[in-house]
Structures are given as C-alpha cells and as structure tokens.
Scaffold this motif. Structure first.
Motif, PDB file in Angstrom:
ATOM      1  N   SER A  71       0.879  -1.163   0.000  1.00 33.15           N
ATOM      2  CA  SER A  71       0.000   0.000   0.000  1.00 33.15           C
ATOM      3  C   SER A  71       0.921   1.218   0.000  1.00 33.15           C
ATOM      4  CB  SER A  71      -0.883  -0.002   1.246  1.00 33.15           C
ATOM      5  OG  SER A  71      -1.655   1.187   1.294  1.00 33.15           O
ATOM      6  N   GLU A  78      -4.142   6.800  -1.815  1.00 29.99           N
ATOM      7  CA  GLU A  78      -3.622   5.492  -1.436  1.00 29.99           C
ATOM      8  C   GLU A  78      -3.712   4.563  -2.632  1.00 29.99           C
ATOM      9  OE1 GLU A  78      -4.493   1.916   1.715  1.00 29.99           O
ATOM     10  OE2 GLU A  78      -4.930   3.967   2.330  1.00 29.99           O
ATOM     11  N   THR A  80      -2.755   0.628  -4.165  1.00 32.10           N
ATOM     12  CA  THR A  80      -2.324  -0.742  -3.922  1.00 32.10           C
ATOM     13  C   THR A  80      -1.548  -1.176  -5.144  1.00 32.10           C
ATOM     14  OG1 THR A  80      -4.226  -1.229  -2.520  1.00 32.10           O
ATOM     15  CG2 THR A  80      -3.061  -3.110  -3.470  1.00 32.10           C
TER      16      THR A  80
END
Length: 111
Positions: A71, A78, A80
């Motif tokens: 992450s 944010e 991933t």
C-alpha cells in the motif's frame, strides 16, 4: 580498476533481481545498487506489516514491485501495487509505504 557506478551485484551475469534480497521477519532489508548526487537505486524486501512512514524526497521516486503487495500513499492518494506494477512519487510530495503482505521493490530516485 575503472570506477564502478553500480555496486553490490555481480557484473556480466543474468540475475533475477527478485532474488537479490531476502525477506526477514519483522524487518525491512535493503541493498544499495547505486548512490550518487543524481541517482539512487536500492532493492528492498519488506516483511508483512513493516512500513516506511510518510516522508518526501528531493527527486522523483519510482518503485517497481518485484514481488508481493504494498500500500503506497502519495500525497492524499492510497495506491495498492502488486508484482509487476510501478508507482512514481513526485519530488517533495509526502509518500509512505506499507507491506500489506511480504513485498520486494526496486526504488529508483532521480534528483
């Protein structure tokens, strides 16, 4: 001997980058491949749950995920990122990394 710009890696061989650093429980392991005033290249292996807290860098930072899942926070976003993906973090923008699971990355910082 001529000056070497890249270190800590065998020359003249085909190597699997993902195998150049190993996971260690509870640790972030790093291997510097090059570091000077304009470029830094470092391999990292993050154990699940390990992190690098929010900070900024003087140049653009690019991470290439070699294995696993991370992450990555860039500014307020944010992201991933998983094996085979790349994320670029602009100079002077705060960013952080968190090991969702064990992950390895190549960090290239261009200043």
């Amino acid at each position: 001997m001529e000056k070497q710009f890249i270190k800590n890696i065998e020359f003249g061989k085909a190597l699997e980058m993902v195998n150049l650093v190993d996971y260690q429980p509870g640790k972030v392991v790093s291997l510097t491949l090059s570091q000077n005033k304009t470029l830094s290249m470092t391999l990292f292996a993050f154990a699940k749950g390990e992190a690098i807290s929010s900070h900024s860098a003087p140049g653009d930072a690019m991470v290439y995920i070699l294995d696993g899942k991370a992450s990555i926070t860039v500014g307020s976003e944010e992201i991933t990122a998983t094996t085979g993906q790349v994320v670029v973090m602009p100079a002077e923008v705060p960013h952080a990394l968190d090991a969702v699971e064990n992950f390895k990355m190549l960090l290239v910082l261009v200043m």
